[in-house]
Design a protein around this motif. Structure first.
Motif, short mmCIF file in Angstrom:
data_model
loop_
_atom_site.label_atom_id
_atom_site.label_comp_id
_atom_site.label_asym_id
_atom_site.label_seq_id
_atom_site.Cartn_x
_atom_site.Cartn_y
_atom_site.Cartn_z
N LYS A 94 0.82 -1.21 0.00
CA LYS A 94 0.00 0.00 0.00
C LYS A 94 0.85 1.26 0.00
CE LYS A 94 -3.98 -2.09 2.14
NZ LYS A 94 -4.89 -2.13 3.28
N GLY A 95 2.15 1.11 0.18
CA GLY A 95 3.05 2.25 0.12
C GLY A 95 3.08 3.02 1.43
N VAL A 96 3.46 4.29 1.31
CA VAL A 96 3.63 5.14 2.49
C VAL A 96 2.32 5.91 2.72
CG1 VAL A 96 4.99 6.97 3.52
CG2 VAL A 96 6.09 5.31 2.04
N THR A 97 1.50 5.39 3.60
CA THR A 97 0.22 6.03 3.95
C THR A 97 0.44 6.90 5.19
OG1 THR A 97 -0.42 4.22 5.40
CG2 THR A 97 -1.07 4.04 3.08
N PRO A 98 -0.47 7.81 5.47
CA PRO A 98 -0.35 8.61 6.71
C PRO A 98 -0.26 7.74 7.97
CG PRO A 98 -1.97 9.60 5.26
CD PRO A 98 -1.57 8.29 4.63
N ALA A 99 -0.96 6.61 7.97
CA ALA A 99 -0.91 5.71 9.12
C ALA A 99 0.49 5.11 9.28
CB ALA A 99 -1.94 4.60 8.96
N VAL A 100 1.12 4.75 8.17
CA VAL A 100 2.49 4.20 8.21
C VAL A 100 3.46 5.26 8.71
CG1 VAL A 100 4.39 3.36 6.77
CG2 VAL A 100 2.10 2.44 6.45
N VAL A 101 3.32 6.49 8.22
CA VAL A 101 4.20 7.58 8.65
C VAL A 101 4.02 7.83 10.15
CG1 VAL A 101 4.65 10.06 8.43
CG2 VAL A 101 4.34 8.67 6.39
N ALA A 102 2.77 7.80 10.62
CA ALA A 102 2.50 8.00 12.05
C ALA A 102 3.13 6.89 12.88
CB ALA A 102 1.00 8.08 12.30
N GLU A 103 3.02 5.65 12.41
CA GLU A 103 3.59 4.50 13.13
C GLU A 103 5.11 4.60 13.20
OE1 GLU A 103 3.22 1.05 15.30
OE2 GLU A 103 1.55 2.18 14.44
N ILE A 104 5.73 4.96 12.09
CA ILE A 104 7.19 5.11 12.06
C ILE A 104 7.61 6.28 12.95
CG2 ILE A 104 9.17 5.68 10.59
CD1 ILE A 104 7.73 4.09 8.34
N GLY A 105 6.84 7.36 12.91
CA GLY A 105 7.13 8.51 13.77
C GLY A 105 7.08 8.14 15.24
N GLN A 106 6.10 7.34 15.63
CA GLN A 106 5.99 6.90 17.03
C GLN A 106 7.16 5.98 17.39
OE1 GLN A 106 3.81 8.01 19.39
NE2 GLN A 106 5.25 6.93 20.70
N ALA A 107 7.54 5.09 16.48
CA ALA A 107 8.68 4.20 16.74
C ALA A 107 9.96 5.01 16.90
CB ALA A 107 8.83 3.19 15.60
N LEU A 108 10.12 6.06 16.10
CA LEU A 108 11.30 6.93 16.22
C LEU A 108 11.28 7.67 17.55
CD1 LEU A 108 11.48 8.30 12.59
CD2 LEU A 108 13.32 7.09 13.77
#
Length: 102
Positions: free
Chosen positions: A30-44
């Motif tokens: 599905k690529g880079v969705t806002p949900a994926v960016v939010a998840e990666i941001g939280q992991a960071l």
């Protein structure tokens, strides 16, 4: 968000720190969705230094996905090897990794 710029010494230091890490997240079809960016941001925010696996067959498609993640999270791309990207962003709340001076 603006990405963090790292010196060569800081990049080397972070690559060494990331060596033993396992990929924490995987970006799928599905690529880079806002949900994926939010998840990666939280992991960071929680870990500061993470590995992300990008599932794209084409090298240019992988590079595009990784660039979209870096732009979306404001992280620094420490290293890119095959399907795996190492990202760093200092935590706003609890800094764990102390970088060498520039």
């Amino acid at each position: 968000m603006t990405a963090i710029s790292l010196t060569a010494a800081q990049t080397r230091f972070l690559r060494g720190q990331a060596h033993g890490l396992k990929a924490m997240l995987q970006v799928g079809g599905k690529g880079v969705t806002p949900a994926v960016v939010a998840e990666i941001g939280q992991a960071l925010e929680d870990h500061e230094l993470i590995k992300v696996k990008v599932a794209a067959d084409d090298r240019e498609a992988r590079a595009g996905l990784i660039d979209a993640i870096v732009d979306g999270t404001g992280a620094a791309l420490v290293q890119r090897i095959g399907h795996t990207a190492v990202l760093y962003r200092p935590s706003r709340e609890k800094r764990q990794i102390i970088l060498p001076r520039p």
